[in-house]
Design a protein around this motif. Structure first.
Motif, PDB file in Angstrom:
ATOM      1  N   VAL A 199       0.816  -1.051  -0.102  1.00  0.00           N
ATOM      2  CA  VAL A 199      -0.017  -0.080  -0.181  1.00  0.00           C
ATOM      3  C   VAL A 199       0.941   1.351   0.180  1.00  0.00           C
ATOM      4  CG1 VAL A 199      -1.793   1.289   1.247  1.00  0.00           C
ATOM      5  CG2 VAL A 199      -1.918  -1.065   1.155  1.00  0.00           C
ATOM      6  N   LEU A 200       1.890   1.292   0.951  1.00  0.00           N
ATOM      7  CA  LEU A 200       2.831   2.404   1.026  1.00  0.00           C
ATOM      8  C   LEU A 200       3.515   2.461  -0.265  1.00  0.00           C
ATOM      9  CD1 LEU A 200       4.262   1.845   4.433  1.00  0.00           C
ATOM     10  CD2 LEU A 200       2.366   3.463   3.687  1.00  0.00           C
ATOM     11  N   ALA A 201       3.890   1.449  -0.807  1.00  0.00           N
ATOM     12  CA  ALA A 201       4.586   1.682  -2.288  1.00  0.00           C
ATOM     13  C   ALA A 201       3.791   2.214  -3.133  1.00  0.00           C
ATOM     14  CB  ALA A 201       5.296  -0.028  -2.724  1.00  0.00           C
ATOM     15  N   SER A 202       2.510   1.911  -3.300  1.00  0.00           N
ATOM     16  CA  SER A 202       1.574   2.482  -4.302  1.00  0.00           C
ATOM     17  C   SER A 202       1.355   3.848  -4.074  1.00  0.00           C
ATOM     18  CB  SER A 202       0.314   1.704  -4.040  1.00  0.00           C
ATOM     19  OG  SER A 202       0.315   0.158  -4.467  1.00  0.00           O
ATOM     20  N   TYR A 203       1.364   4.132  -2.753  1.00  0.00           N
ATOM     21  CA  TYR A 203       1.125   5.697  -2.485  1.00  0.00           C
ATOM     22  C   TYR A 203       2.450   6.508  -3.290  1.00  0.00           C
ATOM     23  CZ  TYR A 203       1.406  10.086   0.062  1.00  0.00           C
ATOM     24  OH  TYR A 203       1.245  11.381   0.346  1.00  0.00           O
ATOM     25  N   MET A 204       3.707   6.057  -2.848  1.00  0.00           N
ATOM     26  CA  MET A 204       4.708   6.587  -3.386  1.00  0.00           C
ATOM     27  C   MET A 204       4.945   6.668  -4.862  1.00  0.00           C
ATOM     28  SD  MET A 204       6.267   8.014  -0.715  1.00  0.00           S
ATOM     29  CE  MET A 204       7.771   8.483  -1.043  1.00  0.00           C
ATOM     30  N   ALA A 205       4.465   5.742  -5.534  1.00  0.00           N
ATOM     31  CA  ALA A 205       4.356   5.439  -6.916  1.00  0.00           C
ATOM     32  C   ALA A 205       3.301   6.587  -7.579  1.00  0.00           C
ATOM     33  CB  ALA A 205       4.006   4.160  -7.436  1.00  0.00           C
ATOM     34  N   SER A 206       2.478   6.639  -6.838  1.00  0.00           N
ATOM     35  CA  SER A 206       1.062   7.756  -7.236  1.00  0.00           C
ATOM     36  C   SER A 206       1.955   9.104  -7.064  1.00  0.00           C
ATOM     37  CB  SER A 206       0.080   7.492  -6.412  1.00  0.00           C
ATOM     38  OG  SER A 206       0.123   8.035  -5.145  1.00  0.00           O
ATOM     39  N   LYS A 207       2.647   9.360  -5.971  1.00  0.00           N
ATOM     40  CA  LYS A 207       3.112  10.765  -5.763  1.00  0.00           C
ATOM     41  C   LYS A 207       4.179  10.950  -6.898  1.00  0.00           C
ATOM     42  CE  LYS A 207       3.160  13.194  -2.892  1.00  0.00           C
ATOM     43  NZ  LYS A 207       2.455  14.388  -2.478  1.00  0.00           N
ATOM     44  N   GLY A 208       4.914  10.014  -7.260  1.00  0.00           N
ATOM     45  CA  GLY A 208       6.204  10.035  -8.185  1.00  0.00           C
ATOM     46  C   GLY A 208       5.220  10.304  -9.586  1.00  0.00           C
ATOM     47  N   LEU A 209       4.347   9.802  -9.988  1.00  0.00           N
ATOM     48  CA  LEU A 209       3.712   9.766 -11.466  1.00  0.00           C
ATOM     49  C   LEU A 209       2.926  11.113 -11.532  1.00  0.00           C
ATOM     50  CD1 LEU A 209       2.522   6.011 -11.447  1.00  0.00           C
ATOM     51  CD2 LEU A 209       4.587   7.165 -12.953  1.00  0.00           C
ATOM     52  N   ALA A 210       2.197  11.523 -10.271  1.00  0.00           N
ATOM     53  CA  ALA A 210       1.636  12.834 -10.394  1.00  0.00           C
ATOM     54  C   ALA A 210       2.439  14.200 -10.375  1.00  0.00           C
ATOM     55  CB  ALA A 210       0.592  12.785  -9.114  1.00  0.00           C
ATOM     56  N   ALA A 211       3.476  14.088  -9.944  1.00  0.00           N
ATOM     57  CA  ALA A 211       4.509  15.010  -9.611  1.00  0.00           C
ATOM     58  C   ALA A 211       4.816  15.806 -10.970  1.00  0.00           C
ATOM     59  CB  ALA A 211       5.978  14.623  -9.127  1.00  0.00           C
TER      60      ALA A 211
END
Length: 270
Positions: free
Chosen positions: A258-270
């Motif tokens: 779950v945490l990895a998915s959140y960080m991936a979403s932060k990266g992709l949305a940046a």
């Protein structure tokens, strides 16, 4: 400096959880701290380009204290192999300083994605409880320096205590798993010290940081997380010697996904 009461409580609770996990699993707490601090910093309106690096730097700084608290408990049980710590530490220091320099060159997006990939890989290994086949002995000299450099670099990049790399490495080299976890806790200190210094250096002249920050290091979060993590790290270390942590590892692995998915979403949305 005004800090909301809600944020204070959240950081104190985060310290309890990360400290216990640091002692229990020998992971330094960074896998949980970085996404949590990223989320809290974003909610506070911190500059988007800084939040991930601030989370990584602050996570490393907290490990300075949690590693000391947990390794003390492990040392009392005679579980730490200090000769291994001495051999790995020089490479770890070099690698941790190098990791901070690499992080400086990476965008927030890239660093978030690197963290997500690393945590996903670690979560898979933890979920399937894959144990490296103890097919060799610990290397000597240059081999240990090289291993330490890899451990330090990756740990500094993702703000972790190195347990996800050092524990499998030591298990592969015929070190008993409880001993590997205990020794990993001791390795967390040089990782955290060199990594924190590295991030302080690269963030020395940083402009536009939030109040209470020293470069990439967010001091209020450091103080509040440490206040409770140093209490709960020894509890986790004691539990590691009495519990079968296999099921706990699987549950934590699910949280890591779950945490990895959140960080991936932060990266992709940046």
């Amino acid at each position: 400096m005004n800090i909301e009461l809600t944020l204070i409580v959240e950081l104190l609770v985060l310290g309890c959880i990360s400290g216990f996990l640091a002692g229990l699993l020998g992971i330094g707490g960074g896998m949980l701290l970085v996404p949590a601090l990223t989320y809290l910093a974003t909610a506070q309106g911190f500059p988007v380009g800084y939040v991930v690096k601030m989370a990584v730097a602050t996570s490393l700084a907290t490990i300075l204290f949690t590693s000391l608290a947990s390794v003390r408990a492990h040392h009392k049980r005679g579980a730490v192999r200090w000769e291994v710590v001495k051999l790995l530490a020089p490479g770890i220091v070099v690698g941790s300083l190098l990791g901070a320099q690499i992080a400086r060159l990476l965008s927030a997006k890239t660093l978030a994605l690197v963290f997500a990939v690393f945590v996903t890989y670690s979560a898979v290994q933890m979920f399937i409880d894959k144990k490296p086949k103890p097919s060799r002995q610990l290397p000597k000299g240059a081999g240990m320096f090289g291993a330490g450099t890899v451990i330090g670099t990756l740990s500094s990049l993702v703000g972790a205590g190195g347990g996800f790399i050092s524990v499998p490495f030591m298990a592969w080299c015929n070190v008993a798993i409880h001993t590997a976890v205990a020794t990993s806790s001791a390795l967390g200190f040089p990782i955290a010290l060199a990594g924190t210094v590295g991030y302080l250096i690269v963030g020395w002249n940083l402009q536009g940081v939030p109040e209470g920050s020293f470069g990439y290091l967010y001091l209020p979060a450091l103080v509040l997380v440490v206040a409770t993590s140093v209490i709960f790290a020894p509890l986790g270390a004691r539990a590691a010697h009495t519990l079968n942590v296999k099921q706990l590892k699987r549950a934590f692995a699910c949280l890591l996904f779950v945490l990895a998915s959140y960080m991936a979403s932060k990266g992709l949305a940046a």
